[in-house]
Enzyme design. Structure first.
Site, PDB file in Angstrom:
ATOM      1  N   HIS A  83       9.088   4.169  -1.205  1.00  0.00           N
ATOM      2  CA  HIS A  83       7.968   4.106  -2.671  1.00  0.00           C
ATOM      3  C   HIS A  83       8.518   5.550  -3.044  1.00  0.00           C
ATOM      4  O   HIS A  83       7.641   6.275  -3.620  1.00  0.00           O
ATOM      5  CB  HIS A  83       6.293   4.968  -2.170  1.00  0.00           C
ATOM      6  CG  HIS A  83       6.472   3.954  -1.435  1.00  0.00           C
ATOM      7  ND1 HIS A  83       4.885   2.255  -1.996  1.00  0.00           N
ATOM      8  CD2 HIS A  83       5.985   3.646   0.129  1.00  0.00           C
ATOM      9  CE1 HIS A  83       4.472   1.336  -1.194  1.00  0.00           C
ATOM     10  NE2 HIS A  83       5.106   2.114  -0.066  1.00  0.00           N
ATOM     11  N   ASN A 156      -1.834  -0.571  -1.213  1.00  0.00           N
ATOM     12  CA  ASN A 156      -0.619  -1.300  -1.829  1.00  0.00           C
ATOM     13  C   ASN A 156      -1.274  -2.275  -2.436  1.00  0.00           C
ATOM     14  O   ASN A 156      -2.478  -2.332  -2.560  1.00  0.00           O
ATOM     15  CB  ASN A 156       0.273  -2.516  -0.680  1.00  0.00           C
ATOM     16  CG  ASN A 156       1.228  -0.850  -0.606  1.00  0.00           C
ATOM     17  OD1 ASN A 156       1.977  -0.323  -1.016  1.00  0.00           O
ATOM     18  ND2 ASN A 156       1.852  -2.108   0.562  1.00  0.00           N
TER      19      ASN A 156
HETATM   20 FE1  HDE Z   1       3.757   4.285   3.885  1.00  0.00          FE
HETATM   21  N1  HDE Z   1       5.197   5.197   4.286  1.00  0.00           N
HETATM   22  N2  HDE Z   1       4.380   2.973   5.762  1.00  0.00           N
HETATM   23  N3  HDE Z   1       2.950   2.098   3.950  1.00  0.00           N
HETATM   24  N4  HDE Z   1       3.971   4.038   1.759  1.00  0.00           N
HETATM   25  C1  HDE Z   1       5.378   6.224   3.014  1.00  0.00           C
HETATM   26  O1  HDE Z   1       5.538   8.075   3.336  1.00  0.00           O
HETATM   27  C2  HDE Z   1       5.375   4.409   6.858  1.00  0.00           C
HETATM   28  C3  HDE Z   1       2.932   1.041   4.710  1.00  0.00           C
HETATM   29  C4  HDE Z   1       2.360   2.928   1.457  1.00  0.00           C
HETATM   30  O2  HDE Z   1       2.694   7.762  -3.659  1.00  0.00           O
HETATM   31  C5  HDE Z   1       6.581   7.932   3.200  1.00  0.00           C
HETATM   32  O3  HDE Z   1       5.400  10.426   1.440  1.00  0.00           O
HETATM   33  C6  HDE Z   1       5.443   3.455   8.294  1.00  0.00           C
HETATM   34  C7  HDE Z   1       2.104   0.186   4.183  1.00  0.00           C
HETATM   35  C8  HDE Z   1       2.039   3.982  -0.266  1.00  0.00           C
HETATM   36  O4  HDE Z   1       3.580   9.463  -2.060  1.00  0.00           O
HETATM   37  C9  HDE Z   1       6.566   7.286   4.182  1.00  0.00           C
HETATM   38  C10 HDE Z   1       5.174   2.549   8.040  1.00  0.00           C
HETATM   39  C11 HDE Z   1       1.109   0.368   3.321  1.00  0.00           C
HETATM   40  C12 HDE Z   1       3.915   5.272   0.109  1.00  0.00           C
HETATM   41  C13 HDE Z   1       5.463   6.216   5.507  1.00  0.00           C
HETATM   42  C14 HDE Z   1       4.471   2.091   6.219  1.00  0.00           C
HETATM   43  C15 HDE Z   1       1.771   1.968   2.569  1.00  0.00           C
HETATM   44  C16 HDE Z   1       4.106   5.420   1.196  1.00  0.00           C
HETATM   45  C17 HDE Z   1       7.358   7.055   2.041  1.00  0.00           C
HETATM   46  C18 HDE Z   1       4.624   0.479   9.048  1.00  0.00           C
HETATM   47  C19 HDE Z   1       0.265  -0.229   2.749  1.00  0.00           C
HETATM   48  C20 HDE Z   1       3.631   6.180  -1.397  1.00  0.00           C
HETATM   49  C21 HDE Z   1       6.980   9.152   1.600  1.00  0.00           C
HETATM   50  C22 HDE Z   1       3.991   1.503   9.670  1.00  0.00           C
HETATM   51  C23 HDE Z   1      -1.373   0.492   3.492  1.00  0.00           C
HETATM   52  C24 HDE Z   1       2.741   7.184  -1.038  1.00  0.00           C
HETATM   53  C25 HDE Z   1       5.316   9.133   1.885  1.00  0.00           C
HETATM   54  C26 HDE Z   1       2.445   7.587  -2.565  1.00  0.00           C
HETATM   55  C27 HDE Z   1       5.088   6.073   2.334  1.00  0.00           C
HETATM   56  C28 HDE Z   1       5.795   5.338   6.508  1.00  0.00           C
HETATM   57  C29 HDE Z   1       3.791   0.750   5.924  1.00  0.00           C
HETATM   58  C30 HDE Z   1       1.658   2.344   1.578  1.00  0.00           C
HETATM   59  C31 HDE Z   1       8.175   7.224   5.052  1.00  0.00           C
HETATM   60  C32 HDE Z   1       5.574   4.255   9.071  1.00  0.00           C
HETATM   61  C33 HDE Z   1       1.245  -1.311   4.986  1.00  0.00           C
HETATM   62  C34 HDE Z   1       2.020   3.733  -1.402  1.00  0.00           C
HETATM   63  O5  HDE Z   1       5.900   7.956   5.067  1.00  0.00           O
END
Ligand code: HDE
Length: 697
Positions: A83, A156
């Site tokens: 992201h 999302n």
């Molecule tokens: Fe994320 N995800 N994600 N994700 N995600 C990040 O956090 C992670 C997942 C989502 O505009 C990171 O600040 C893991 C699902 C958004 O700043 C990180 C898993 C969904 C954003 C991270 C998921 C998301 C992130 C990277 C699996 C939808 C952007 C930078 C367990 C429900 C937020 C940060 C923004 C961002 C980890 C899966 C949505 C690395 C480990 C499912 C919208 O922390």
């Protein structure tokens, strides 16, 4: 050479700038405050560093030079690992219907109450500088600054995800991002490593259907739905828990672009989505969404076809209809991209009393990941003190020190319990956050529940819930992506997975790939269900809102165009809530048939038709005769036709239409009055044209 000292003495005020050889420039306008160093010392000269002699070495004692360069050297922070590319805006949430029956969160209690928020949209795979229209899931993260602390709903634009267990997330992302040896491709899944991983991860099948659908190429952030994805928990005053799925519904309707358009927009305007969001807010046309919930209890969870803790599954809206509880309006652009959009730190653990977690294994993993990633990204544990992350209610605890501590905590007590101070903070067992006391038991195992084992039924349900053009696009997207996979075995494995969704779909993709051999079905723990009813709510086109609100009309003009056509179009489009942009061979405008100037917004080469929802070709015969020799003009019209757009045209434009291969159909409308054209355009694309301009596999 002039004597610099003499020039210095001629310097009258802060606006004077001393250039090479002592040249004095005056930069006109405004009343400018003094520029200072970070220590507050007024800077006398910001154009020249301190040196020994006019052509001599620069001196190390030049503190303002060293401070400025050092700061610059550290301007970048690590981009988000996923992201990375995003755009954001401020706004508010307004509660329109109470949810107090199921949640004691203050934000859900008082109808009419507004809660400030900050929302960031993003693509997942691309780096910060990648193009907006890549085929990808879009992040939809909302930080609500509630009276009880910050609540981050980090969702999302698709309601399901690729994986069921957080332990697979790094693999998914490594496979999707640039391949590690070569550093490309950027912002695309159309390469071997992604499809290698996907073809060997059957749980991703449902999400692959979504990502190959037009949902992955939205027309605008303000025209996409948002989803919390996981099943969360709401808890009311009585301590009763209700399961919840969160949905955002855009007021402008959900709309997507066409894949060929997406590819071309990447070149014409890589900032297509962020520009659209910025412009809409800047113009006062504030994007708006409804917040809705699907609520259910344990009995439903037990009886539902799939496990509600499995993030690769959704609950059809036909099964549990949405209850609308509020609206989000984005009404203010950030003042500073870095300080706000880049430094905003979302964490799934940021919840408030009345909102709680379930055992979804993906959510549980996310609860570890976000906090940790912010510490590395923002340089330490004090990121909550950054203005964009601060709650708008008091924040008090005994966490101390660390990088960039911005507060100055007072007193000798920095621990609890304590008796030395009457005024230090204490935990509040009555009003503070308490977790829902869910009963948990079981053996300690590395295992995935058998209730998560059906990977194909909802993928199939999604495909067959789409309209015909949407189904065609899914098939074409698989063909496009797999055609970029060089390893033939990967393509075949993937066909075997698709065969579990539906043999017909797998066969269509195979045809598109030119693969003629047998398709061996992949093994599956659970047979694919064919009895799930279609869910029209999953289709964008079945829910299409016929409107031009928030849309752009591109009007191509040239010397000799009748300005009355443009004026009438602008006036009528305004009534529809649409905007007209004029494209001319020169940005200075075109000479109208009345001898006056028709002002232009775009020069032809920079104003391709992909940037507009619908176009008008407003040319005189002479104008068309010139433009048939201009490839950009021919492409403008050709693309508009191939992208199934409604095209309005003046009689004089016919030669250009012919050259561009435009054939008469319901979407090619002669401009008498602009109204019939705009009415036709408000109905969206001409889907019936598609089989005439593109192969359907
Ligand atoms: Fe994320 N995800 N994600 N994700 N995600 C990040 O956090 C992670 C997942 C989502 O505009 C990171 O600040 C893991 C699902 C958004 O700043 C990180 C898993 C969904 C954003 C991270 C998921 C998301 C992130 C990277 C699996 C939808 C952007 C930078 C367990 C429900 C937020 C940060 C923004 C961002 C980890 C899966 C949505 C690395 C480990 C499912 C919208 O922390």
């Amino acid at each position: 050479m002039k004597d610099v000292r003499a020039v210095q003495s001629r310097k009258k005020d802060a606006r004077d700038v001393i250039g090479a050889g002592g040249e004095l420039h005056q930069v006109a306008g405004g009343s400018h405050p003094q520029m200072t160093t970070n220590q507050g010392v007024a800077i006398g000269d910001d154009e020249n560093s301190l040196r020994s002699g006019q052509r001599g070495p620069t001196l190390l004692e030049d503190g303002s030079l060293i401070e400025k360069l050092n700061h610059f050297n550290h301007e970048r922070i690590p981009e988000r690992v996923v992201h990375a590319r995003g755009a954001a805006a401020h706004g508010y949430f307004e509660l329109t219907a109470s949810l107090a029956d199921v949640s004691n969160a203050a934000i859900f209690k008082n109808v009419g109450e507004r809660t400030p928020l900050f929302t960031r949209f993003s693509t997942v795979a691309g780096n910060m500088g990648s193009a907006d229209t890549a085929r990808d899931v879009r992040g939809f993260a909302v930080k609500f600054y509630t009276k009880e602390g910050n609540w981050d709903l980090v969702g999302n634009n698709m309601p399901v995800f690729f994986i069921q267990d957080a332990i697979k997330f790094p693999d998914l992302i490594h496979a999707a991002k640039q391949e590690p040896d070569r550093g490309f491709p950027q912002a695309q899944t159309a390469h071997d490593t992604f499809w290698d991983w996907a073809s060997l991860s059957p749980e991703s099948t449902h999400m692959l259907m979504w990502i190959m659908s037009d949902r992955a190429i939205p027309r605008a952030f303000r025209m996409m739905e948002g989803f919390g994805v996981h099943t969360f928990r709401l808890v009311n005053d009585a301590g009763k828990s209700t399961y919840v799925k969160f949905h955002w519904r855009p007021k402008l309707g959900t709309q997507s672009i066409i894949w060929d358009e997406a590819l071309k927009i990447s070149g014409s305007d890589p900032d297509f989505h962020r520009r659209d969001l910025w412009n809409a807010i800047d113009m006062g046309d504030f994007p708006e969404w409804e917040l809705a919930v699907q609520l259910f209890d344990d009995a439903f969870a037990e009886s539902f076809d799939f496990d509600v803790l499995d993030s690769t599954k959704l609950i059809p809206e036909e099964t549990i209809p949405l209850r609308v509880v509020g609206r989000m309006v984005l009404d203010r652009n950030p003042d500073n991209y870095f300080a706000e959009t880049e430094q905003v730190a979302f964490c799934t653990t940021h919840v408030v009393p009345g909102i709680d977690f379930t055992n979804d294994p993906l959510l549980q993993g996310r609860n570890q990941s976000y906090q940790d990633t912010q510490i590395i990204r923002l340089g330490g544990p004090n990121f909550a003190q950054l203005p964009i992350n601060q709650p708008k209610c008091p924040m008090r605890n005994f966490q101390r020190d660390g990088h960039m501590q911005m507060g100055i905590p007072k007193g000798r007590v920095s621990y609890s319990p304590s008796s030395l101070s009457e005024t230090t903070e204490r935990a509040d067992p009555l009003n503070g956050f308490t977790s829902f006391p869910a009963t948990e038991s079981g053996d300690k195992l590395r295992v995935r529940s058998a209730t998560f084992a059906d990977h194909y039924s909802q993928a199939r349900q999604f495909f067959f819930s789409q309209t015909e053009p949407e189904q065609n696009h899914i098939v074409s997207a698989f063909v496009f992506e797999l055609s970029k996979v060089a390893t033939e075995a990967v393509r075949l494995t993937m066909l075997g997975r698709l065969a579990n969704v539906d043999m017909g779909v797998a066969q269509r993709v195979a045809d598109g790939l030119g693969y003629e051999g047998p398709i061996p079905k992949a093994s599956a723990m659970v047979a694919t269900r064919t009895d799930l009813a279609a869910s029209p709510m999953l289709s964008i086109l079945a829910q299409f809102k016929p409107t031009l609100k928030g849309r752009l009309v591109g009007c191509l003009v040239a010397d000799g165009t009748d300005p009355a056509v443009v004026t009438a179009l602008v006036a009528e489009a305004k009534k529809h809530g649409a905007q007209v942009k004029v494209i001319a061979p020169k940005v200075g405008g075109a000479k109208g048939s009345d001898g006056g100037t028709i002002p232009a917004d775009f020069q032809l080469a920079g104003g391709s038709s992909v940037l507009f929802d619908t176009v008008v070709v407003a040319l005189s015969e002479a104008g068309a005769a010139t433009l048939v020799k201009e490839a950009a003009a021919v492409a403008f019209v050709h693309d508009a036709f191939a992208h199934l757009k409604v095209i309005g045209y003046t009689a004089g434009a016919q030669a250009l239409l012919d050259k561009a291969g435009v054939l008469a159909d319901a979407g090619v409308v002669a401009m008498g009055k602009p109204s019939p054209y705009l009415t036709a355009a408000s109905k969206g694309r001409i889907w019936a044209r598609e089989p005439t301009v593109r192969a359907v596999y």
